[in-house]
Design an enzyme around this catalytic site. Structure first.
Site, short mmCIF file in Angstrom:
data_model
loop_
_atom_site.label_atom_id
_atom_site.label_comp_id
_atom_site.label_asym_id
_atom_site.label_seq_id
_atom_site.Cartn_x
_atom_site.Cartn_y
_atom_site.Cartn_z
CE1 TYR A 154 22.22 87.96 7.01
CE2 TYR A 154 21.51 86.92 9.05
CZ TYR A 154 21.26 87.74 7.98
OH TYR A 154 20.04 88.37 7.86
CG ASP B 265 24.44 93.88 12.61
OD1 ASP B 265 23.44 94.51 12.25
OD2 ASP B 265 24.72 92.74 12.18
NE ARG C 238 19.71 101.73 6.42
CZ ARG C 238 19.79 100.59 5.76
NH1 ARG C 238 20.54 100.49 4.70
NH2 ARG C 238 19.08 99.54 6.14
NE ARG D 285 26.06 103.17 8.09
CZ ARG D 285 26.95 102.99 7.12
NH1 ARG D 285 28.06 103.70 7.08
NH2 ARG D 285 26.72 102.10 6.18
NE ARG E 156 18.28 96.63 12.05
CZ ARG E 156 18.43 96.17 10.83
NH1 ARG E 156 18.01 96.85 9.79
NH2 ARG E 156 19.04 95.03 10.63
O1 CP3 Z 1 18.05 99.89 16.91
C1 CP3 Z 1 18.25 98.65 16.99
O2 CP3 Z 1 17.35 97.81 16.83
C2 CP3 Z 1 19.64 98.18 17.39
C3 CP3 Z 1 20.56 97.87 16.39
C4 CP3 Z 1 20.44 96.64 15.49
C5 CP3 Z 1 20.93 96.64 14.16
N1 CP3 Z 1 20.85 95.36 13.69
C6 CP3 Z 1 21.46 97.82 13.47
C7 CP3 Z 1 21.64 97.79 12.02
C8 CP3 Z 1 19.99 95.34 15.78
C9 CP3 Z 1 19.32 94.79 17.03
C10 CP3 Z 1 20.28 94.54 14.63
C11 CP3 Z 1 20.00 93.09 14.54
C12 CP3 Z 1 20.22 92.39 13.27
N2 CP3 Z 1 21.22 92.58 12.35
C13 CP3 Z 1 19.46 91.28 12.84
C14 CP3 Z 1 18.31 90.66 13.61
C15 CP3 Z 1 17.04 91.41 13.47
C16 CP3 Z 1 16.48 91.42 12.07
O3 CP3 Z 1 16.49 92.54 11.48
O4 CP3 Z 1 16.04 90.38 11.59
C17 CP3 Z 1 19.99 90.85 11.61
C18 CP3 Z 1 19.48 89.70 10.77
C19 CP3 Z 1 21.11 91.67 11.31
C20 CP3 Z 1 22.04 91.57 10.16
C21 CP3 Z 1 22.05 92.78 9.33
N3 CP3 Z 1 22.54 94.01 9.75
C22 CP3 Z 1 21.58 92.93 8.01
C23 CP3 Z 1 20.94 91.83 7.18
C24 CP3 Z 1 21.81 94.26 7.65
C25 CP3 Z 1 21.58 94.87 6.29
C26 CP3 Z 1 20.15 95.24 6.08
C27 CP3 Z 1 19.98 96.72 6.20
O5 CP3 Z 1 18.99 97.13 6.81
O6 CP3 Z 1 20.84 97.43 5.64
C28 CP3 Z 1 22.37 94.92 8.76
C29 CP3 Z 1 22.77 96.34 8.84
C30 CP3 Z 1 22.23 97.16 9.95
N4 CP3 Z 1 22.14 96.77 11.25
C31 CP3 Z 1 21.79 98.52 9.84
C32 CP3 Z 1 21.42 98.91 11.14
C33 CP3 Z 1 20.94 100.27 11.58
C34 CP3 Z 1 21.81 99.36 8.60
C35 CP3 Z 1 23.23 99.62 8.19
C36 CP3 Z 1 23.59 101.05 7.80
O7 CP3 Z 1 23.38 101.99 8.57
O8 CP3 Z 1 24.16 101.17 6.73
#
Ligand code: CP3
Length: 350
Positions: free
Chosen positions: A157, A81, A35, A44, A31
């Protein structure tokens, strides 16, 4: 250890995959785009919804590059994602502001009729276009990581319809009707192979398979829903693209880590924060790359505590095939200057 071809050997990031210990080790952070960065929040807002950002090759490439410009990480991870896969299959995904993902849950075999593997192409193509742009725009020394969610984690999910702390609905379906649940895992396995193959064709140099909820399964279930589908993905990709290393991340499953690595044939693993450094050393000594495992909350804390732990991790893995990373993703509260502090500390000996 795989024999990775000459086309990719220029990346420092790939040295550990050839069994070489490099000092200081390569560094990237899960990540690393997100944010905690003001420039991410601006892009975003311009994109609209979170999924609009994932499907906008220009803006998705932009947010991928932002942390590279700031910190010069050795690897960049495609911005996307894991839930792009169910969305592309036809189970539309929404991200409610401040609440995380929402899907209309699939709880039984009848619900699988909503999924269509043949329809994934148009959405996957947008992600592949992002990868192609990135391979052009990234500095030549920066490795590009492609990724997907592991079938088990993505299924949780899809079945829950949201994130959950115990994955109870998915585990229950798997006990109640294992053959039906296996059909969902099979669709996801096949979609993941297609999705990752396209990422490699577009220019990804390494892959990571995120299994964030691998730790919630009993031993036999872990074998069937984590090890078996991951093995199938690794075999299919290895047959077509033997030069591309594959990392696994069975989060929360430290007690099964060694069998996961041996059975799936991954080239390396990401280790979560609860994984002892001694186990990371054992996995590295067995010839696999290990990556991890700094607590993301120490990156929020910063200061001397952060430096101390970075030094401990570096000392414990010195001389082994190791990549510096966190044990899980950066949290939004992280001060960007603490990330700079971390990178500087890791590269101190450089
Ligand atoms: O920079 C990176 O690592 C690449 C991008 C990336 C994201 N999600 C961006 C993201 C990667 C590799 C993921 C993987 C991901 N997504 C996982 C596996 C890794 C982990 O964290 O366990 C999972 C379970 C998800 C599913 C997911 N996506 C959830 C549960 C959420 C909401 C939680 C949150 O942090 O808001 C997301 C959203 C998400 N994916 C965001 C980002 C930057 C935040 C969303 C936003 O900008 O509003």
């Amino acid at each position: 250890m795989q024999n990775f071809d000459a086309a990719t050997v220029t990346y420092k990031f790939l040295a550990p995959f050839r069994g070489e210990a490099v000092s200081p080790p390569p560094v990237w952070l899960m990540r690393q785009a997100g944010r905690y960065l003001p420039e991410y929040r601006a892009t975003r807002a311009e994109a609209g919804s979170f999924l609009d950002l994932c499907y906008n090759p220009k803006l998705a490439a932009e947010v991928t590059l932002q942390p590279i410009r700031r910190y010069g990480f050795d690897a960049s991870i495609l911005f996307s994602d894991i839930l792009v896969v169910p969305d592309a299959l036809g189970q539309s995904v929404r991200f409610a502001e401040g609440e995380g993902p929402r899907l209309d849950p699939i709880r039984d075999v009848a619900g699988l009729a909503r999924l269509d593997l043949s329809k994934t192409g148009s959405k996957f193509a947008l992600v592949w276009e992002t990868v192609a742009r990135l391979r052009q725009d990234l500095p030549p020394e920066t490795c590009l990581i492609g990724f997907c969610g592991a079938p088990w984690t993505v299924a949780t999910y899809m079945v829950e319809g949201r994130g959950s702390s115990d994955q109870a609905e998915a585990r229950s379906w798997a006990y109640r009707d294992p053959d039906g649940f296996a059909q969902l895992i099979e669709v996801l396995t096949d979609a993941s192979i297609t999705y990752l193959s396209g990422q490699i064709e577009a220019g990804a140099n390494v892959l990571q398979i995120f299994d964030s909820w691998a730790g919630s399964l009993a031993e036999d279930e872990f074998e069937r829903w984590v090890i078996a589908p991951t093995t199938k993905i690794v075999r299919a990709l290895r047959a077509r693209y033997p030069h591309v290393p594959i990392m696994g991340f069975p989060k929360g499953a430290t007690s099964q880590l060694k069998s996961f690595v041996a059975a799936t044939g991954v080239d390396g693993v990401s280790c979560d924060t609860s994984c002892p450094l001694s186990i990371m050393r054992d996995v590295a000594d067995a010839g696999k790359v290990v990556q991890g495992n700094l607590d993301p909350l120490l990156l929020v804390a910063g200061g001397a505590a952060l430096d101390r732990r970075v030094d401990e991790i570096l000392a414990a893995l010195k001389g082994r095939p190791f990549i510096f990373n966190l044990g899980h993703g950066i949290v939004p509260e992280t001060p960007p200057e603490h990330v700079a502090q971390l990178v500087k500390r890791v590269r101190r000996g450089a």
